[in-house]
Write a protein that holds these residues in place. Structure first.
Motif, mmCIF file in Angstrom:
data_model
loop_
_atom_site.group_PDB
_atom_site.id
_atom_site.type_symbol
_atom_site.label_atom_id
_atom_site.label_comp_id
_atom_site.label_asym_id
_atom_site.label_seq_id
_atom_site.Cartn_x
_atom_site.Cartn_y
_atom_site.Cartn_z
ATOM 1 N N UNK A 390 0.851 -1.183 0.000
ATOM 2 C CA UNK A 390 0.000 0.000 0.000
ATOM 3 C C UNK A 390 0.891 1.238 0.000
ATOM 4 N N UNK A 391 0.696 2.174 -0.933
ATOM 5 C CA UNK A 391 1.584 3.349 -1.020
ATOM 6 C C UNK A 391 1.585 4.183 0.254
ATOM 7 N N UNK A 392 2.735 4.792 0.536
ATOM 8 C CA UNK A 392 2.880 5.618 1.730
ATOM 9 C C UNK A 392 1.954 6.810 1.741
ATOM 10 N N UNK A 393 1.652 7.367 0.532
ATOM 11 C CA UNK A 393 0.772 8.535 0.507
ATOM 12 C C UNK A 393 -0.663 8.164 0.876
ATOM 13 N N UNK A 394 -1.056 6.905 0.613
ATOM 14 C CA UNK A 394 -2.387 6.466 1.031
ATOM 15 C C UNK A 394 -2.455 6.338 2.552
ATOM 16 N N UNK A 405 -4.004 6.001 13.027
ATOM 17 C CA UNK A 405 -2.606 5.758 13.392
ATOM 18 C C UNK A 405 -1.990 4.767 12.407
ATOM 19 N N UNK A 406 -0.700 4.865 12.162
ATOM 20 C CA UNK A 406 -0.054 4.014 11.161
ATOM 21 C C UNK A 406 -0.164 2.541 11.525
ATOM 22 N N UNK A 421 4.008 0.880 2.718
ATOM 23 C CA UNK A 421 5.253 1.619 2.513
ATOM 24 C C UNK A 421 5.459 2.554 3.702
ATOM 25 N N UNK A 422 5.987 1.991 4.799
ATOM 26 C CA UNK A 422 6.180 2.779 6.023
ATOM 27 C C UNK A 422 7.203 3.890 5.828
ATOM 28 N N UNK A 423 8.247 3.609 5.050
ATOM 29 C CA UNK A 423 9.264 4.646 4.816
ATOM 30 C C UNK A 423 8.647 5.860 4.134
ATOM 31 N N UNK A 427 8.290 9.464 5.800
ATOM 32 C CA UNK A 427 8.912 10.610 5.132
ATOM 33 C C UNK A 427 7.922 11.772 5.032
ATOM 34 N N UNK A 428 6.690 11.470 4.645
ATOM 35 C CA UNK A 428 5.668 12.506 4.540
ATOM 36 C C UNK A 428 5.341 13.095 5.910
ATOM 37 N N UNK A 429 5.291 12.236 6.923
ATOM 38 C CA UNK A 429 5.040 12.718 8.284
ATOM 39 C C UNK A 429 6.162 13.631 8.740
ATOM 40 N N UNK A 430 7.393 13.227 8.453
ATOM 41 C CA UNK A 430 8.543 14.033 8.867
ATOM 42 C C UNK A 430 8.541 15.388 8.159
#
Length: 889
Positions: A390-394, A405-406, A421-423, A427-430
């Protein structure tokens, strides 16, 4: 021994030995680099850095702390927890190694009937830094610990620093041997599960340079004075004194687990999985209660997200264990009853804490339903594209929009056979957090090195604020920065940051915007001041541009604020106090302040409320405020001790940091608040207050926006003009406007329905013709076409399904119809069962068409919808669909 007694004994022991007891600071960190207080020494950081003079040479505290980096480990280990209490004793240039070591040993090993903790000295092991011969000698020869129970460890384990250049030093840890049932012997160097650390003594004696990590930095030399910073984990000591296996079974957490078992029917100790869930619930509910108690409210960023994440983890774990109804109030009440012995303010604020927690539970259960639909769509799209991740942006969308929550997204995606895609998510969260932190830090310091401001404070002292009694006055330039760097002079056109020894300019704080104005030097130079901040406590930095001449350090100056702006801000600030009190009178103490901004002629006020404030209540609040203005109440300020302020019933803002002496602003018999801002002298000076309305800015938090004085009058004057124009248009009196306008809107709505009905009939009337024009593509009946612009997606879907139903079921059929709506192309594609048996899926066909249109889409195998940006490409999209049908069939 109960946790409350452990805390009481700690403070009593050190107070009897000359330490000043300092109350726990709020969990909301007064530090732009931190969201929450993660360690007991954080409130004392300014003292160790030399920014502020400590209140006494010896102090002690029991500090509330929250750490969340290892949140996934909570419940799985015996030691990971998000909330903990750090007992600390601190020396600022007073006693050093021997004093700290002897005090620690005395308190730990003295019998309980003599005020100590009564630990067996034979079970205590000591670690010291590799080359700290002095500490080892004290432990061995002064205290009497056998050499075989003293171990030396390296920089990673037994050397402390803040992670940045500044104070540092070796540390010595006291560890307790829990016995052979916890693993092999050999001391803490071998087994830190059996030999658990309970107390860390930090000997601050060196200054470190820049470097990475815990070990890669140089020691620059000795500090001018040597300090002590120690920390004992209250929960770890409670685990030992109460004879339990882990921190979750201590008195303040076990009661929460017990209540959770009553609500779910799950028994602790019966299953590892449910045991982990019970521990998570106990830890997270306690942390949530403490955070809400200190004024944190759930949100999607910053500390609000920390609270939201742990609350939702707790709620979800309760549901995993079988809870079906609301559970948060019952669990929070248990925490308040238990922790209230140590923090009485939890009991006082029970209603507010419950209100915020209950609102977040309700919001999460609602979000769980809506977010699940979004997640299901994302999972379908990922699988349809042949993906397994599942893409990180989703995942970020689910967090940012629905508050997922993730770990909740990870769990639910795994149930669908996907990873995440936790990375990409992190990254988006950071990026989001870095932007927020950078904005906040830049606002305060203008990107300058804080050491420059500390240097000014060290050499010239704090800035004296004269603005309560005067709007202008003489002063001296004691500090000057150009482009964030200290400079002896600045020229015309330079953007500068100026520090004066005394100033009438109010620095932004407490919700009040900074003053603006001018600083004129005796040399003729003029600085236009646009903002004032305090990047380090007590130092006011005037930010502006040199309009004329040259500015130099040491020059005499005359500072004058924009009086008109100040008065407008003062009116807004006093109006904020009145609004706060009026809301509390109307809604109760749960309407506590959660933030504010006072600007010229207007203000916004944030407060706690689980629901929208009814319009009638807001009208009553507004009326009450203006009635107070008419009473012409005097406004006065008085400095007093924090205890006296509380006794007088003064309201304090949650999360705000207050010293021993506070300023209390009183408005007649109506309002009394702790406040450092500027105000009017009498309520009559406000003239008029107009509340513009209220809205939600987060779970359980509402915002009122309002105008004051001339701005309020101008708003009402414009409103009157608009009303007069409407009267002319509808030919009615002002009191008739609602009824007449409602009638007009009703007629308009009826007309729109008729038009929509006619349009739908026209669109659906084309179904037969489209079905008859089906084209045979390798045995598949392919229907393509376009319908008039403006056709809604709902009507387009009805048309496509109608056409599909007109084709015999045993004949494979694909129906793809296009339209343009709002200048953008739209398509709906449907397949029947016979077509799907030949591999033709609506979702695949829509993605092909939408890609050609410059957009995207998706849906189920039988019907799907998509769109794009380029309506001129509809013909190409039809051709692309036909090619895919030919290739697949």
């Amino acid at each position: 021994m109960e946790s409350a007694e452990i805390r009481r004994r700690w403070l009593s022991f050190f107070e009897e030995r000359g330490h000043t007891v300092v109350p726990s600071a709020s969990l909301i960190a007064d530090d732009p680099t931190l969201l929450l207080v993660p360690a007991g020494m954080v409130p004392f950081k300014p003292y160790f850095l030399g920014e502020v003079k400590p209140p006494a040479p010896r102090v002690t505290s029991v500090q509330k702390c929250v750490r969340t980096p290892d949140i996934e480990e909570v419940g799985k280990t015996t030691r990971h927890g998000t909330f903990f209490q750090m007992c600390g004793n601190f020396s600022f240039g007073d006693y050093f190694k021997e004093g700290a070591i002897k005090l620690a040993w005395e308190l730990l090993t003295s019998p309980q009937d003599k005020g100590g903790y009564g630990l067996d000295p034979e079970r205590l092991w000591i670690t010291v830094y590799l080359d700290d011969d002095e500490a080892e000698q004290i432990w061995r020869d002064v205290v009497g610990v056998p050499a075989e129970r003293i171990q030396r460890l390296g920089k990673k384990d037994n050397f402390w620093s803040m992670g940045v250049p500044g104070p540092c030093g070796p540390c010595s840890e006291i560890n307790y041997d829990r016995g052979p049932e916890f693993g092999e012997e050999g001391g803490p160097a071998v087994n830190d599960e059996r030999y658990v650390e309970i107390w860390n003594l930090v000997f601050m004696q060196y200054e470190r340079g820049a470097g990475e990590g815990k070990e890669d930095f140089p020691i620059l030399g000795d500090l001018p004075s040597k300090n002590i910073d120690t920390g004992l984990g209250l929960e770890r000591l409670a685990m030992i004194l109460q004879g339990v296996q882990n921190m979750y079974e201590t008195d303040t957490l076990r009661v929460v687990m017990d209540r959770a078992t009553e609500l779910t029917g799950v028994r602790y100790g019966a299953d590892h999985g449910s045991d982990v869930s019970l521990r998570v619930v106990a830890d997270h509910i306690r942390t949530s209660t403490m955070l809400i108690g200190d004024g944190v409210t759930p949100g999607n960023e910053g500390r609000g997200y920390v609270l939201r994440r742990i609350m939702r983890r707790a709620i979800r774990n309760m549901r995993l264990m079988g809870a079906t109804g609301p559970v948060v109030k019952d669990l929070v009440d248990v925490v308040i009853e238990t922790m209230g012995q140590q923090y009485p303010e939890l009991i006082t604020d029970r209603k507010r804490i419950e209100t915020v927690a209950i609102a977040e539970e309700a919001a999460f259960l609602k979000a769980l339903k809506g977010g699940t639909n979004i997640l299901d769509t994302a999972v379908t799209e990922t699988k349809a594209a042949g993906g397994t991740v599942l893409p990180g942006d989703k995942a970020f969308l689910l967090h940012d929009t629905w508050g997922f929550p993730i770990d909740l997204t990870l769990e639910m995606a795994a149930e669908q056979g996907l990873s995440v895609d936790e990375d990409g998510f992190r990254r988006l969260m950071k990026e989001q957090r870095d932007r927020a932190k950078a904005d906040a830090k830049a606002k305060k310091s203008g990107h300058a090195d804080l050491s420059a401001y500390r240097h000014v404070a060290d050499h010239s002292g704090m800035t004296e604020f004269t603005g309560y009694s005067s709007t202008e006055g003489e002063s001296t330039v004691v500090g000057l920065l150009v482009d964030g760097v200290s400079s002896p002079a600045a020229s015309e056109g330079d953007e500068v940051e100026v520090v004066l020894d005394r100033t009438p300019f109010y620095a932004e704080g407490g919700g009040q915007l900074a003053d603006q104005g001018r600083i004129k030097l005796d040399t003729g130079a003029v600085i236009d001041v646009r903002d004032v901040q305090q990047p380090v406590p007590g130092v006011s930095v005037h930010k502006g541009v040199v309009q004329v001449g040259e500015v130099t350090v040491g020059a005499s100056a005359y500072a004058a604020i924009d009086v008109r702006r100040r008065r407008a801000i003062a009116r807004a600030h006093s109006a904020t106090h009145l609004t706060h009190q009026a809301l509390r009178d109307a809604l109760g103490p749960t309407a506590a302040q959660a933030g504010s901004e006072n600007s010229p002629g207007r203000f916004r006020f944030d407060f706690g409320s689980p629901n929208a404030v009814p319009g009638t209540v807001l009208t009553d609040v507004e009326q009450k405020i203006n009635e107070v203005l008419a009473r012409e109440l005097d406004v006065h300020a008085e400095v007093m001790s924090i205890d006296d302020a509380k006794k007088q019933g003064a309201i304090a803002e949650f999360g705000e940091k207050y010293g021993e002496r506070v300023r209390v602003v009183t408005i007649g018999d109506f309002s009394k608040e702790l406040c450092g801002g500027t105000h009017v002298h009498n309520t009559a000076q406000l003239g008029l207050v107009k509340l513009l309305g209220e809205s939600s800015i987060g779970s359980g938090v509402r915002r009122v926006e309002a105008l004051v004085g001339v701005d309020a009058y101008n708003f009402l004057a414009k409103e009157h003009t608009v009303v007069a124009q409407l009267q002319e248009l509808v030919k009615g009196r002002s009191e008739e406007l609602p009824e007449k306008i409602a009638a007009m809107l009703g007629k308009l709505k009826d007309a729109e329905k008729e038009i929509e009905k006619f349009r739908a009939e026209k669109v659906l009337g084309a179904a037969a013709g489209l079905a008859e024009g089906a084209k045979d593509v390798r045995g598949v009946a392919l229907v393509t076409g376009t319908v008039p612009d403006g056709t809604s997606a709902d009507d387009l879907r009805k048309l496509v399904l109608d056409v599909r139903g007109r084709i015999p079921g045993d004949r494979p059929a694909v129906v793809a119809v296009f339209t343009t709506s709002g200048g953008r192309p739209l398509t709906v594609i449907a397949t029947n069962e016979a077509a799907r048996e030949r591999g033709l899926k609506a979702g695949d066909l829509v993605r092909t068409a939408a890609k050609t249109l410059g957009g995207g889409g998706g849906g189920k195998p039988d019907v799907a919808q998509g769109g794009g940006q380029n309506p001129d490409a509809i013909g190409d999209a039809v051709a692309a669909v036909e090619r895919l049908v030919a290739e697949t069939a």
